[in-house]
Write a protein that holds these residues in place. Structure first.
Motif, PDB file in Angstrom:
ATOM      1  N   UNK A  90      40.221 -45.766 -35.171  1.00 51.00           N
ATOM      2  CA  UNK A  90      41.392 -45.107 -34.605  1.00 51.00           C
ATOM      3  C   UNK A  90      42.530 -46.114 -34.443  1.00 51.00           C
ATOM      4  N   UNK A  91      42.202 -47.285 -33.891  1.00 52.74           N
ATOM      5  CA  UNK A  91      43.225 -48.313 -33.673  1.00 52.74           C
ATOM      6  C   UNK A  91      43.852 -48.756 -34.989  1.00 52.74           C
ATOM      7  N   UNK A  92      43.015 -48.849 -36.024  1.00 50.52           N
ATOM      8  CA  UNK A  92      43.521 -49.292 -37.319  1.00 50.52           C
ATOM      9  C   UNK A  92      44.435 -48.257 -37.967  1.00 50.52           C
ATOM     10  N   UNK A  93      44.339 -47.012 -37.541  1.00 47.47           N
ATOM     11  CA  UNK A  93      45.146 -45.948 -38.143  1.00 47.47           C
ATOM     12  C   UNK A  93      46.364 -45.558 -37.322  1.00 47.47           C
ATOM     13  N   UNK A  94      46.603 -46.254 -36.210  1.00 45.02           N
ATOM     14  CA  UNK A  94      47.739 -45.858 -35.373  1.00 45.02           C
ATOM     15  C   UNK A  94      49.068 -46.321 -35.926  1.00 45.02           C
ATOM     16  N   UNK A  95      49.105 -47.447 -36.663  1.00 46.07           N
ATOM     17  CA  UNK A  95      50.363 -48.009 -37.166  1.00 46.07           C
ATOM     18  C   UNK A  95      51.370 -48.200 -36.041  1.00 46.07           C
ATOM     19  N   UNK A  96      50.874 -48.547 -34.855  1.00 46.69           N
ATOM     20  CA  UNK A  96      51.757 -48.795 -33.730  1.00 46.69           C
ATOM     21  C   UNK A  96      52.204 -47.570 -32.986  1.00 46.69           C
ATOM     22  N   UNK A  97      51.796 -46.381 -33.443  1.00 47.95           N
ATOM     23  CA  UNK A  97      52.194 -45.146 -32.776  1.00 47.95           C
ATOM     24  C   UNK A  97      50.985 -44.347 -32.335  1.00 47.95           C
ATOM     25  N   UNK A  98      51.211 -43.068 -32.012  1.00 46.82           N
ATOM     26  CA  UNK A  98      50.122 -42.217 -31.576  1.00 46.82           C
ATOM     27  C   UNK A  98      49.395 -41.583 -32.762  1.00 46.82           C
ATOM     28  N   UNK A  99      48.278 -40.945 -32.477  1.00 50.40           N
ATOM     29  CA  UNK A  99      47.550 -40.248 -33.530  1.00 50.40           C
ATOM     30  C   UNK A  99      46.669 -39.181 -32.915  1.00 50.40           C
ATOM     31  N   UNK A 100      46.241 -38.236 -33.748  1.00 49.87           N
ATOM     32  CA  UNK A 100      45.317 -37.196 -33.330  1.00 49.87           C
ATOM     33  C   UNK A 100      43.908 -37.791 -33.376  1.00 49.87           C
ATOM     34  N   UNK A 101      43.201 -37.868 -32.242  1.00 50.78           N
ATOM     35  CA  UNK A 101      41.884 -38.508 -32.228  1.00 50.78           C
ATOM     36  C   UNK A 101      40.759 -37.649 -32.796  1.00 50.78           C
ATOM     37  N   UNK A 102      41.041 -36.374 -33.075  1.00 49.46           N
ATOM     38  CA  UNK A 102      39.986 -35.425 -33.436  1.00 49.46           C
ATOM     39  C   UNK A 102      39.061 -35.903 -34.559  1.00 49.46           C
ATOM     40  N   UNK A 103      39.570 -36.451 -35.677  1.00 49.96           N
ATOM     41  CA  UNK A 103      38.660 -36.831 -36.769  1.00 49.96           C
ATOM     42  C   UNK A 103      37.634 -37.897 -36.389  1.00 49.96           C
ATOM     43  N   UNK A 104      37.890 -38.645 -35.332  1.00 48.15           N
ATOM     44  CA  UNK A 104      36.993 -39.731 -34.961  1.00 48.15           C
ATOM     45  C   UNK A 104      36.035 -39.371 -33.828  1.00 48.15           C
ATOM     46  N   UNK A 105      36.179 -38.193 -33.258  1.00 47.09           N
ATOM     47  CA  UNK A 105      35.359 -37.848 -32.091  1.00 47.09           C
ATOM     48  C   UNK A 105      33.998 -37.265 -32.469  1.00 47.09           C
ATOM     49  N   UNK A 106      33.957 -36.385 -33.478  1.00 56.48           N
ATOM     50  CA  UNK A 106      32.667 -35.806 -33.867  1.00 56.48           C
ATOM     51  C   UNK A 106      31.675 -36.875 -34.318  1.00 56.48           C
ATOM     52  N   UNK A 107      32.081 -37.889 -35.097  1.00 58.77           N
ATOM     53  CA  UNK A 107      31.115 -38.935 -35.466  1.00 58.77           C
ATOM     54  C   UNK A 107      30.488 -39.636 -34.262  1.00 58.77           C
ATOM     55  N   UNK A 108      31.239 -39.771 -33.170  1.00 60.28           N
ATOM     56  CA  UNK A 108      30.672 -40.410 -31.970  1.00 60.28           C
ATOM     57  C   UNK A 108      29.560 -39.547 -31.393  1.00 60.28           C
ATOM     58  N   UNK A 109      29.861 -38.275 -31.149  1.00 59.14           N
ATOM     59  CA  UNK A 109      28.867 -37.396 -30.523  1.00 59.14           C
ATOM     60  C   UNK A 109      27.708 -37.102 -31.472  1.00 59.14           C
ATOM     61  N   UNK A 110      27.989 -36.897 -32.748  1.00 63.42           N
ATOM     62  CA  UNK A 110      26.940 -36.567 -33.703  1.00 63.42           C
ATOM     63  C   UNK A 110      25.994 -37.740 -33.918  1.00 63.42           C
ATOM     64  N   UNK A 111      26.540 -38.944 -34.058  1.00 64.04           N
ATOM     65  CA  UNK A 111      25.700 -40.127 -34.227  1.00 64.04           C
ATOM     66  C   UNK A 111      24.809 -40.336 -33.013  1.00 64.04           C
ATOM     67  N   UNK A 112      25.371 -40.161 -31.818  1.00 63.73           N
ATOM     68  CA  UNK A 112      24.606 -40.358 -30.581  1.00 63.73           C
ATOM     69  C   UNK A 112      23.463 -39.364 -30.475  1.00 63.73           C
ATOM     70  N   UNK A 113      23.723 -38.097 -30.829  1.00 61.45           N
ATOM     71  CA  UNK A 113      22.687 -37.071 -30.677  1.00 61.45           C
ATOM     72  C   UNK A 113      21.648 -37.124 -31.784  1.00 61.45           C
ATOM     73  N   UNK A 114      22.040 -37.503 -32.989  1.00 64.19           N
ATOM     74  CA  UNK A 114      21.044 -37.712 -34.041  1.00 64.19           C
ATOM     75  C   UNK A 114      20.064 -38.803 -33.626  1.00 64.19           C
ATOM     76  N   UNK A 115      20.582 -39.825 -32.965  1.00 59.76           N
ATOM     77  CA  UNK A 115      19.750 -40.940 -32.507  1.00 59.76           C
ATOM     78  C   UNK A 115      18.814 -40.517 -31.392  1.00 59.76           C
ATOM     79  N   UNK A 116      19.350 -39.863 -30.354  1.00 61.06           N
ATOM     80  CA  UNK A 116      18.552 -39.570 -29.155  1.00 61.06           C
ATOM     81  C   UNK A 116      17.689 -38.325 -29.293  1.00 61.06           C
ATOM     82  N   UNK A 117      18.138 -37.320 -30.051  1.00 59.35           N
ATOM     83  CA  UNK A 117      17.373 -36.080 -30.177  1.00 59.35           C
ATOM     84  C   UNK A 117      16.402 -36.143 -31.355  1.00 59.35           C
ATOM     85  N   UNK A 118      16.892 -36.509 -32.529  1.00 61.01           N
ATOM     86  CA  UNK A 118      16.050 -36.488 -33.726  1.00 61.01           C
ATOM     87  C   UNK A 118      15.460 -37.850 -34.080  1.00 61.01           C
TER      88      UNK A 118
END
Length: 304
Positions: A90-118
């Protein structure tokens, strides 16, 4: 008032905004039963959250063995690494401004749950395949339309992988603790129990969507008021204090933004206060509105 009616999802609905009344209704599971939603159709007996009576009791007993503090604690490092990796992108894609965080949020939750549940870590040979399949499965399904063929095929592909993971975990101790691994070592769920394997899948599917939403609100709250980031940095050297501060922050975020409602169905005509709820009506327990009531939380809109 605290009890009113409306129409929603093509059905009459009774809304309850009083916490005491809502708790009383939840204490009557034989009268106010679980409602049904479109994703529930993917599993033979449904998702455990929407089961009733003896079926719920049986599957709750099976899954209770799979949820332990050790699994959560053991997954903390994987969760942190996933979050940090996405924050760096996310930080690398800001170019000094704001950004929509949505594309980076699902990988966080999905990776965490694949690890802990499956029990599938980011280095697992099937991680990329499962990530892609769950991302496809997470597309919304309409309540009153048949399940799309592609959704059903995606679910069946995931189910085949989960069955294979259970078989492998029964034969060999998993590399790290997970819900699936713990249950498999206890020989639960039994082979061929499509409801048990389906629930493991929906825990990842629905959980990743919910956690993604919570992360969105957490980021928004932190961005709106820099005092919280400063407070976290001030106690970053003390893991115990940091955990207390962070937990309080997340719980307050849930109170104001994420914990919105529960649904039930009136299995028979019943009285609630001065009102009669007809059989078959939806009952919406409006937690979000209850949390905004000063009778329950003084100055309820203040994030503290």
């Amino acid at each position: 008032g605290p009890i009113f009616k409306m129409s929603q999802i093509h059905r009459p609905v009774v809304c309850i905004t009083d916490l005491t009344v809502a708790r009383d209704l939840l204490a009557m599971p034989e009268v106010f039963t679980q409602s049904d939603w479109s994703f529930n159709r993917l599993v033979p007996r449904g998702y455990i959250e929407y089961m009733n009576g003896d079926v719920h009791a049986a599957y709750r007993a099976i899954f209770a063995h799979g949820f332990t503090r050790a699994i959560v604690d053991g997954g903390r490092t994987a969760m942190s690494e996933s979050a940090r990796a996405q924050l760096r992108q996310m930080a690398a894609n800001t170019n000094g401004g704001g950004l929509d965080p949505e594309p980076w949020l699902l990988p966080v939750s999905l990776t965490s749950l694949l690890h802990t549940v499956l029990g599938v870590s980011a280095t697992h040979e099937r991680f990329a395949e499962l990530s892609a399949l769950f991302t496809q499965l997470n597309r919304p399904v309409e309540l009153f339309l048949p399940t799309p063929r592609r959704t059903q095929e995606t679910y069946e592909a995931i189910n085949a992988i989960v069955v294979a993971l259970i078989a492998a975990a029964k034969d060999h101790a998993p590399a790290h603790a997970s819900v699936l691994g713990t249950m498999a070592q206890r020989h639960e769920p039994p082979f061929g129990d499509a409801t048990a394997t389906g629930n493991l899948i929906l825990m990842v599917k629905e959980g990743s969507i919910m956690v993604r939403g919570l992360l969105r609100w957490v980021l928004k709250r932190m961005a709106e008021d820099e005092q919280w980031a400063r407070r976290f940095r001030a106690v970053a050297h003390d893991a115990t204090r940091l955990d207390v501060e962070a937990t309080a922050f997340v719980l307050e975020t849930i109170r104001l933004h994420e914990n919105r409602y529960l649904y039930r169905v009136a299995s028979r005509e019943t009285r609630v206060g001065p009102y009669t709820i007809p059989a078959g009506w939806l009952v919406r327990l409006c937690l979000g509105e209850a949390h905004e009531n000063p009778a329950h939380f003084p100055d309820p809109q203040r994030f503290d």
